[in-house]
Design a protein around this motif. Structure first.
Motif, PDB file in Angstrom:
ATOM      1  N   ALA A  22      34.415  40.292  34.168  1.00  0.00           N
ATOM      2  CA  ALA A  22      33.994  39.407  35.276  1.00  0.00           C
ATOM      3  C   ALA A  22      32.485  39.184  35.211  1.00  0.00           C
ATOM      4  CB  ALA A  22      34.397  40.003  36.621  1.00  0.00           C
ATOM      5  N   PHE A  23      31.726  40.225  34.859  1.00  0.00           N
ATOM      6  CA  PHE A  23      30.272  40.054  34.718  1.00  0.00           C
ATOM      7  C   PHE A  23      29.946  39.099  33.569  1.00  0.00           C
ATOM      8  CE2 PHE A  23      29.920  44.038  37.199  1.00  0.00           C
ATOM      9  CZ  PHE A  23      28.939  43.650  38.107  1.00  0.00           C
ATOM     10  N   TYR A  24      30.805  39.043  32.555  1.00  0.00           N
ATOM     11  CA  TYR A  24      30.560  38.152  31.423  1.00  0.00           C
ATOM     12  C   TYR A  24      31.106  36.754  31.654  1.00  0.00           C
ATOM     13  CZ  TYR A  24      29.261  42.452  29.016  1.00  0.00           C
ATOM     14  OH  TYR A  24      28.667  43.628  28.657  1.00  0.00           O
ATOM     15  N   GLY A  25      31.671  36.518  32.851  1.00  0.00           N
ATOM     16  CA  GLY A  25      32.082  35.165  33.203  1.00  0.00           C
ATOM     17  C   GLY A  25      33.572  34.887  33.143  1.00  0.00           C
ATOM     18  N   VAL A  26      34.374  35.904  32.831  1.00  0.00           N
ATOM     19  CA  VAL A  26      35.823  35.704  32.849  1.00  0.00           C
ATOM     20  C   VAL A  26      36.270  35.586  34.305  1.00  0.00           C
ATOM     21  CG1 VAL A  26      38.069  36.678  32.228  1.00  0.00           C
ATOM     22  CG2 VAL A  26      36.115  36.973  30.699  1.00  0.00           C
ATOM     23  N   GLN A  27      37.071  34.574  34.600  1.00  0.00           N
ATOM     24  CA  GLN A  27      37.504  34.329  35.978  1.00  0.00           C
ATOM     25  C   GLN A  27      39.011  34.148  36.101  1.00  0.00           C
ATOM     26  OE1 GLN A  27      35.312  30.983  37.602  1.00  0.00           O
ATOM     27  NE2 GLN A  27      33.429  32.167  37.707  1.00  0.00           N
ATOM     28  N   ARG A  28      39.659  33.761  34.988  1.00  0.00           N
ATOM     29  CA  ARG A  28      41.085  33.424  35.070  1.00  0.00           C
ATOM     30  C   ARG A  28      41.963  34.590  34.615  1.00  0.00           C
ATOM     31  NH1 ARG A  28      39.036  28.148  33.491  1.00  0.00           N
ATOM     32  NH2 ARG A  28      39.504  26.780  35.243  1.00  0.00           N
ATOM     33  N   PHE A  29      43.105  34.708  35.294  1.00  0.00           N
ATOM     34  CA  PHE A  29      44.074  35.755  34.966  1.00  0.00           C
ATOM     35  C   PHE A  29      44.391  35.740  33.469  1.00  0.00           C
ATOM     36  CE2 PHE A  29      48.197  37.574  34.323  1.00  0.00           C
ATOM     37  CZ  PHE A  29      48.283  38.620  35.213  1.00  0.00           C
ATOM     38  N   ASN A  30      44.690  34.566  32.948  1.00  0.00           N
ATOM     39  CA  ASN A  30      45.098  34.485  31.543  1.00  0.00           C
ATOM     40  C   ASN A  30      43.975  34.888  30.584  1.00  0.00           C
ATOM     41  OD1 ASN A  30      47.708  33.720  32.070  1.00  0.00           O
ATOM     42  ND2 ASN A  30      47.267  31.521  31.996  1.00  0.00           N
ATOM     43  N   ASP A  31      42.731  34.628  30.962  1.00  0.00           N
ATOM     44  CA  ASP A  31      41.604  35.004  30.104  1.00  0.00           C
ATOM     45  C   ASP A  31      41.389  36.523  30.114  1.00  0.00           C
ATOM     46  OD1 ASP A  31      41.259  32.378  29.392  1.00  0.00           O
ATOM     47  OD2 ASP A  31      39.640  31.999  30.821  1.00  0.00           O
ATOM     48  N   PHE A  32      41.514  37.133  31.302  1.00  0.00           N
ATOM     49  CA  PHE A  32      41.466  38.603  31.350  1.00  0.00           C
ATOM     50  C   PHE A  32      42.593  39.174  30.477  1.00  0.00           C
ATOM     51  CE2 PHE A  32      39.469  37.917  35.642  1.00  0.00           C
ATOM     52  CZ  PHE A  32      38.320  38.669  35.455  1.00  0.00           C
ATOM     53  N   ALA A  33      43.788  38.606  30.633  1.00  0.00           N
ATOM     54  CA  ALA A  33      44.960  39.127  29.919  1.00  0.00           C
ATOM     55  C   ALA A  33      44.773  38.995  28.408  1.00  0.00           C
ATOM     56  CB  ALA A  33      46.215  38.385  30.373  1.00  0.00           C
ATOM     57  N   THR A  34      44.227  37.842  27.969  1.00  0.00           N
ATOM     58  CA  THR A  34      44.019  37.618  26.538  1.00  0.00           C
ATOM     59  C   THR A  34      42.983  38.587  25.972  1.00  0.00           C
ATOM     60  OG1 THR A  34      44.532  35.281  26.779  1.00  0.00           O
ATOM     61  CG2 THR A  34      43.275  35.904  24.820  1.00  0.00           C
ATOM     62  N   HIS A  35      41.866  38.718  26.677  1.00  0.00           N
ATOM     63  CA  HIS A  35      40.782  39.533  26.141  1.00  0.00           C
ATOM     64  C   HIS A  35      41.099  41.020  26.182  1.00  0.00           C
ATOM     65  CE1 HIS A  35      36.496  41.195  26.234  1.00  0.00           C
ATOM     66  NE2 HIS A  35      36.705  40.743  25.015  1.00  0.00           N
ATOM     67  N   LEU A  36      41.734  41.464  27.264  1.00  0.00           N
ATOM     68  CA  LEU A  36      41.960  42.901  27.438  1.00  0.00           C
ATOM     69  C   LEU A  36      43.283  43.358  26.825  1.00  0.00           C
ATOM     70  CD1 LEU A  36      40.652  43.181  31.102  1.00  0.00           C
ATOM     71  CD2 LEU A  36      39.525  44.028  29.042  1.00  0.00           C
ATOM     72  N   ASP A  37      44.198  42.411  26.634  1.00  0.00           N
ATOM     73  CA  ASP A  37      45.490  42.740  26.037  1.00  0.00           C
ATOM     74  C   ASP A  37      46.155  43.919  26.761  1.00  0.00           C
ATOM     75  OD1 ASP A  37      47.617  42.438  24.306  1.00  0.00           O
ATOM     76  OD2 ASP A  37      46.755  43.740  22.756  1.00  0.00           O
ATOM     77  N   LEU A  38      46.244  43.805  28.074  1.00  0.00           N
ATOM     78  CA  LEU A  38      46.887  44.847  28.885  1.00  0.00           C
ATOM     79  C   LEU A  38      48.151  44.260  29.505  1.00  0.00           C
ATOM     80  CD1 LEU A  38      44.881  45.299  32.246  1.00  0.00           C
ATOM     81  CD2 LEU A  38      45.123  43.181  30.991  1.00  0.00           C
ATOM     82  N   PRO A  39      49.067  45.098  29.947  1.00  0.00           N
ATOM     83  CA  PRO A  39      50.292  44.564  30.570  1.00  0.00           C
ATOM     84  C   PRO A  39      49.947  43.703  31.786  1.00  0.00           C
ATOM     85  CG  PRO A  39      50.497  46.924  30.127  1.00  0.00           C
ATOM     86  CD  PRO A  39      49.062  46.559  29.868  1.00  0.00           C
ATOM     87  N   ARG A  40      50.621  42.554  31.899  1.00  0.00           N
ATOM     88  CA  ARG A  40      50.290  41.617  32.977  1.00  0.00           C
ATOM     89  C   ARG A  40      50.525  42.224  34.353  1.00  0.00           C
ATOM     90  NH1 ARG A  40      49.517  36.546  30.522  1.00  0.00           N
ATOM     91  NH2 ARG A  40      49.871  35.326  32.383  1.00  0.00           N
ATOM     92  N   ALA A  41      51.526  43.084  34.466  1.00  0.00           N
ATOM     93  CA  ALA A  41      51.800  43.722  35.763  1.00  0.00           C
ATOM     94  C   ALA A  41      50.630  44.628  36.164  1.00  0.00           C
ATOM     95  CB  ALA A  41      53.094  44.530  35.693  1.00  0.00           C
ATOM     96  N   VAL A  42      50.035  45.291  35.175  1.00  0.00           N
ATOM     97  CA  VAL A  42      48.886  46.160  35.459  1.00  0.00           C
ATOM     98  C   VAL A  42      47.690  45.312  35.875  1.00  0.00           C
ATOM     99  CG1 VAL A  42      47.240  47.811  34.464  1.00  0.00           C
ATOM    100  CG2 VAL A  42      49.681  47.976  33.897  1.00  0.00           C
ATOM    101  N   LEU A  43      47.477  44.203  35.167  1.00  0.00           N
ATOM    102  CA  LEU A  43      46.363  43.314  35.520  1.00  0.00           C
ATOM    103  C   LEU A  43      46.535  42.784  36.944  1.00  0.00           C
ATOM    104  CD1 LEU A  43      43.791  41.788  34.821  1.00  0.00           C
ATOM    105  CD2 LEU A  43      45.204  40.051  33.682  1.00  0.00           C
ATOM    106  N   THR A  44      47.742  42.366  37.276  1.00  0.00           N
ATOM    107  CA  THR A  44      48.018  41.880  38.630  1.00  0.00           C
ATOM    108  C   THR A  44      47.658  42.932  39.665  1.00  0.00           C
ATOM    109  OG1 THR A  44      49.833  40.512  37.804  1.00  0.00           O
ATOM    110  CG2 THR A  44      49.860  41.031  40.157  1.00  0.00           C
ATOM    111  N   GLU A  45      48.081  44.151  39.405  1.00  0.00           N
ATOM    112  CA  GLU A  45      47.842  45.251  40.346  1.00  0.00           C
ATOM    113  C   GLU A  45      46.340  45.560  40.466  1.00  0.00           C
ATOM    114  OE1 GLU A  45      49.766  46.851  42.385  1.00  0.00           O
ATOM    115  OE2 GLU A  45      48.181  48.264  42.954  1.00  0.00           O
ATOM    116  N   ARG A  46      45.652  45.600  39.336  1.00  0.00           N
ATOM    117  CA  ARG A  46      44.215  45.919  39.376  1.00  0.00           C
ATOM    118  C   ARG A  46      43.425  44.823  40.078  1.00  0.00           C
ATOM    119  NH1 ARG A  46      46.477  49.786  38.162  1.00  0.00           N
ATOM    120  NH2 ARG A  46      46.109  51.193  36.403  1.00  0.00           N
ATOM    121  N   LEU A  47      43.764  43.565  39.810  1.00  0.00           N
ATOM    122  CA  LEU A  47      43.053  42.467  40.462  1.00  0.00           C
ATOM    123  C   LEU A  47      43.280  42.527  41.973  1.00  0.00           C
ATOM    124  CD1 LEU A  47      43.728  39.543  37.960  1.00  0.00           C
ATOM    125  CD2 LEU A  47      41.511  40.596  38.440  1.00  0.00           C
ATOM    126  N   ARG A  48      44.496  42.829  42.369  1.00  0.00           N
ATOM    127  CA  ARG A  48      44.793  42.930  43.802  1.00  0.00           C
ATOM    128  C   ARG A  48      43.951  44.041  44.436  1.00  0.00           C
ATOM    129  NH1 ARG A  48      50.451  44.195  44.126  1.00  0.00           N
ATOM    130  NH2 ARG A  48      50.813  42.014  43.618  1.00  0.00           N
TER     131      ARG A  48
END
Ligand SMILES: [Zn+2]
Length: 171
Positions: A32-58
């Protein structure tokens, strides 16, 4: 299952870990500090399970570190942006990043963070030793300098190149 809180610990570090101590959370904030804002961009760069990303963002939104905004380019989707509270984590995050690089690398940083005004690499915590100021995020240029590992997806490629902190990824 382990709980998230450290109710028995009377310490600021325990309070911080209750918000940012889960796996992936600090890496999401870093992006986020580097300018990532979209769910799909976080998911692409971090390559983590989408359910985990959803939970962490929440969790980060609930904690007031990220804020959801409507994505003008994708109806129904959100942009996640750092709040003032989220931005206030930068000195700690930068210090932790440097600590990690120093103890595992060969002494060279894996990514540089420079004060745009003078080009000096920031000290741990984000101060410029030349100008003796804590540099505002908008005045920091960051660049990945360690050897690339191909193949590189477009998000990772964009984050490798020199860029201003907080600049939206597709701007
Ligand atoms: Zn400077």
């Amino acid at each position: 299952m382990l709980g998230k809180d450290y109710a028995g610990q009377d310490c600021g570090l325990a309070r911080a870990l209750e918000v940012v101590g889960e796996r992936w959370t600090l890496l999401i904030l870093r992006d986020a500090f580097y300018g990532v804002q979209r769910f799909n961009d976080f998911a692409t760069h971090l390559d983590l399970p989408r359910a985990v990303l959803t939970e962490r963002l929440r969790t980060l939104v609930d904690a007031g570190l990220l804020e959801r905004h409507p994505d003008p380019e994708h109806r129904g989707r959100a942009l996640y942006r750092l709040t003032a509270d989220g931005r206030s984590l930068w000195p700690a995050l930068h210090a932790l990043m440097r600590w990690g690089a120093d103890r595992t690398g060969d002494g060279r940083p894996m990514r540089t963070h420079r004060h745009v005004a003078c080009g000096t690499e920031l000290e741990p915590g984000g101060t410029c030793p030349t100008c003796a100021v804590r540099v505002p995020l908008e005045d920091i240029e960051t660049e990945k300098v360690s050897a690339p590992v191909p193949p590189v997806d477009p998000v990772t490629a964009a984050l490798r190149a020199p860029r201003r902190m907080l600049t939206p990824l597709d701007a």
